[in-house]
Design an enzyme around this catalytic site. Structure first.
Site, PDB file in Angstrom:
ATOM      1  N   ILE A  14      58.789  29.131  31.987  1.00 61.89           N
ATOM      2  CA  ILE A  14      59.157  28.813  33.372  1.00 61.89           C
ATOM      3  C   ILE A  14      59.204  30.101  34.198  1.00 61.89           C
ATOM      4  O   ILE A  14      58.634  30.185  35.285  1.00 61.89           O
ATOM      5  CB  ILE A  14      60.531  28.100  33.466  1.00 61.89           C
ATOM      6  CG1 ILE A  14      60.488  26.753  32.760  1.00 61.89           C
ATOM      7  CG2 ILE A  14      60.935  27.907  34.933  1.00 61.89           C
ATOM      8  CD1 ILE A  14      61.745  25.920  32.906  1.00 61.89           C
ATOM      9  N   GLY A  15      59.876  31.127  33.651  1.00 60.61           N
ATOM     10  CA  GLY A  15      60.062  32.373  34.398  1.00 60.61           C
ATOM     11  C   GLY A  15      58.746  33.000  34.809  1.00 60.61           C
ATOM     12  O   GLY A  15      58.557  33.415  35.962  1.00 60.61           O
ATOM     13  N   ASN A  96      73.806  27.525  25.257  1.00 53.66           N
ATOM     14  CA  ASN A  96      73.358  27.992  26.574  1.00 53.66           C
ATOM     15  C   ASN A  96      74.514  28.406  27.480  1.00 53.66           C
ATOM     16  O   ASN A  96      74.334  29.216  28.390  1.00 53.66           O
ATOM     17  CB  ASN A  96      72.475  26.934  27.249  1.00 53.66           C
ATOM     18  CG  ASN A  96      71.060  26.974  26.695  1.00 53.66           C
ATOM     19  OD1 ASN A  96      70.697  27.928  26.003  1.00 53.66           O
ATOM     20  ND2 ASN A  96      70.270  25.955  26.973  1.00 53.66           N
ATOM     21  N   VAL A 119      68.494  26.864  36.182  1.00 53.58           N
ATOM     22  CA  VAL A 119      67.468  25.983  35.615  1.00 53.58           C
ATOM     23  C   VAL A 119      67.797  25.626  34.167  1.00 53.58           C
ATOM     24  O   VAL A 119      67.314  24.636  33.619  1.00 53.58           O
ATOM     25  CB  VAL A 119      66.082  26.685  35.689  1.00 53.58           C
ATOM     26  CG1 VAL A 119      64.968  25.773  35.208  1.00 53.58           C
ATOM     27  CG2 VAL A 119      65.799  27.156  37.112  1.00 53.58           C
ATOM     28  N   THR A 120      68.645  26.437  33.545  1.00 52.51           N
ATOM     29  CA  THR A 120      69.001  26.261  32.138  1.00 52.51           C
ATOM     30  C   THR A 120      69.745  24.945  31.923  1.00 52.51           C
ATOM     31  O   THR A 120      70.595  24.566  32.735  1.00 52.51           O
ATOM     32  CB  THR A 120      69.899  27.450  31.713  1.00 52.51           C
ATOM     33  OG1 THR A 120      69.249  28.667  32.084  1.00 52.51           O
ATOM     34  CG2 THR A 120      70.158  27.452  30.217  1.00 52.51           C
ATOM     35  N   ASN A 121      69.456  24.280  30.807  1.00 51.63           N
ATOM     36  CA  ASN A 121      70.131  23.010  30.474  1.00 51.63           C
ATOM     37  C   ASN A 121      71.340  23.195  29.583  1.00 51.63           C
ATOM     38  O   ASN A 121      71.402  24.174  28.852  1.00 51.63           O
ATOM     39  CB  ASN A 121      69.122  22.090  29.760  1.00 51.63           C
ATOM     40  CG  ASN A 121      68.279  21.313  30.749  1.00 51.63           C
ATOM     41  OD1 ASN A 121      68.790  20.823  31.748  1.00 51.63           O
ATOM     42  ND2 ASN A 121      66.991  21.207  30.460  1.00 51.63           N
ATOM     43  N   HIS A 176      71.169  15.718  35.745  1.00 50.58           N
ATOM     44  CA  HIS A 176      69.812  15.878  35.196  1.00 50.58           C
ATOM     45  C   HIS A 176      69.856  15.550  33.699  1.00 50.58           C
ATOM     46  O   HIS A 176      69.710  16.397  32.836  1.00 50.58           O
ATOM     47  CB  HIS A 176      69.353  17.325  35.426  1.00 50.58           C
ATOM     48  CG  HIS A 176      67.966  17.602  34.926  1.00 50.58           C
ATOM     49  ND1 HIS A 176      66.859  16.918  35.344  1.00 50.58           N
ATOM     50  CD2 HIS A 176      67.507  18.527  34.034  1.00 50.58           C
ATOM     51  CE1 HIS A 176      65.787  17.401  34.742  1.00 50.58           C
ATOM     52  NE2 HIS A 176      66.159  18.373  33.934  1.00 50.58           N
TER      53      HIS A 176
HETATM   54  C1  LMR Z   1      62.905  18.994  32.028  1.00 51.38           C
HETATM   55  O1  LMR Z   1      63.346  17.995  32.604  1.00 51.38           O
HETATM   56  O2  LMR Z   1      61.689  19.174  31.832  1.00 51.38           O
HETATM   57  C2  LMR Z   1      63.844  20.058  31.568  1.00 51.38           C
HETATM   58  O3  LMR Z   1      65.157  19.662  31.827  1.00 51.38           O
HETATM   59  C3  LMR Z   1      63.656  20.437  30.142  1.00 51.38           C
HETATM   60  C4  LMR Z   1      64.014  19.346  29.173  1.00 51.38           C
HETATM   61  O4  LMR Z   1      64.555  19.684  28.100  1.00 51.38           O
HETATM   62  O5  LMR Z   1      63.723  18.182  29.422  1.00 51.38           O
END
Ligand code: LMR
Length: 313
Positions: A14-15, A96, A119-121, A176
């Protein structure tokens, strides 16, 4: 004219994709930082070597040292562990958390006036972590999720209706996670409700696919998670802030009860539609939710809340 400075923490997929996208738009000079300094330097140099062909003047530098990130206008946190097939985003919580906590301490020290995009989950809880650890104003710490989830929703609608992606405005709120809330009542094709184009059954299938959109990519890649669409979503947010576009984008932001009468969520970060401009969160847009959407929203918020409670922040 001095260019703005953007730091991207984490020079992974991503970065580095984001660094290239941002450089191509000449949004700012970019510092790519990674604990693996060689990767950050190598990717930054590789991007710069593309600049004569692609024709951009932004500078991208790689580093392993936070001093080089000082006085950034925007810091994007992509660092952390991706999930593997079979895992949920929530399984990444404790690992994380440590990463985002230590990155946030560095941001606070070196770039006290920055906007922070997380952005990290698991995204919403990591956004909350960055907010608490930096102590930055709540308008300046945002999680990238709704932009990505809405893009997936829009793409699937376009694929099914065979109408241009450019005409589709899709909306996703909530956490999310697998119980995010795609809003069909606020999703339109050239202003016409999407329900005029797709049957309820078709839409429900697309909504389900959107909810598991990240997992679908994880299953296919096997060794990591999505990066092109996430990087594009971050680009949209950065540009909306730096160029004061004031786009309406669903983002994970801190809710403190101000809009309690609509959302009922308080004391956590979760995805809601906002106006994103030079001050960060300029406005939170209140939506009327149907009974079904309201129930889904509550469930999604509860999931985020359960994770926040595990952290003792
Ligand atoms: C995504 O939605 O693509 C990100 O949150 C990465 C993931 O683990 O799904």
């Amino acid at each position: 004219m001095d260019r703005k400075k953007i730091t991207i923490v984490g020079a992974g997929n991503i970065g580095s994709t984001l660094a290239l996208l941002l450089a191509r738009r000449e949004t700012a000079d970019i510092t790519l930082i990674d604990i693996n300094e060689g990767i950050a330097k190598g990717k930054a140099l590789d991007i710069m070597e593309a600049s004569p062909i692609l024709g951009f003047n932004a500078h991208v530098v790689g580093t392993g040292n936070y001093e080089d990130t000082a006085n950034s206008d925007v810091v994007v946190i992509t660092a952390g562990f991706p999930r593997k097939p079979g895992m949920s985003r929530d399984d990444l919580l404790f690992k994380n958390f440590e990463v985002v906590k230590s990155v946030s301490e560095q941001i606070k020290k070196y770039s006290p006036n920055a906007f922070v995009i997380v952005v990290t989950n698991p995204l919403d809880v990591m956004t909350y972590t960055a907010l608490k650890v930096t102590g930055f104003p709540k308008e300046k710490v945002l999680g990238m999720a709704g932009a990505l989830d809405a893009a997936r929703f829009a793409y699937f609608i376009s694929e099914k209706t065979k109408i241009s992606v450019e005409n589709i405005r899709a909306f996703v709120i909530g956490g999310h996670g697998d119980d995010m809330v795609p809003l069909k009542n606020y999703t339109t094709i050239s202003g016409v409700p999407v329900t005029k184009f797709l049957s309820e059954e078709e839409l429900n299938k697309i909504i389900e696919r959107t909810r598991f959109g990240g997992g679908e990519i994880v299953q296919l890649l096997k060794t990591g998670s999505a990066f092109y669409a996430p990087a594009a979503a971050i680009l949209e947010m950065v540009i909306s802030i730096l160029w004061n576009k004031r786009k309406i984008i669903p983002c994970s932001v801190y809710l403190d009860g101000e809009i309690g009468e609509y959302y009922g969520a308080s004391g956590l970060c979760v995805g809601v539609p906002i106006v994103l401009g030079r001050n960060g969160v300029e406005e939170i847009i209140k939506l009327d939710l149907s009974e079904e959407e309201w129930q889904q929203w509550k469930k999604s918020v509860e999931s985020v809340k359960r994770l926040v409670e595990k952290l003792h922040l």
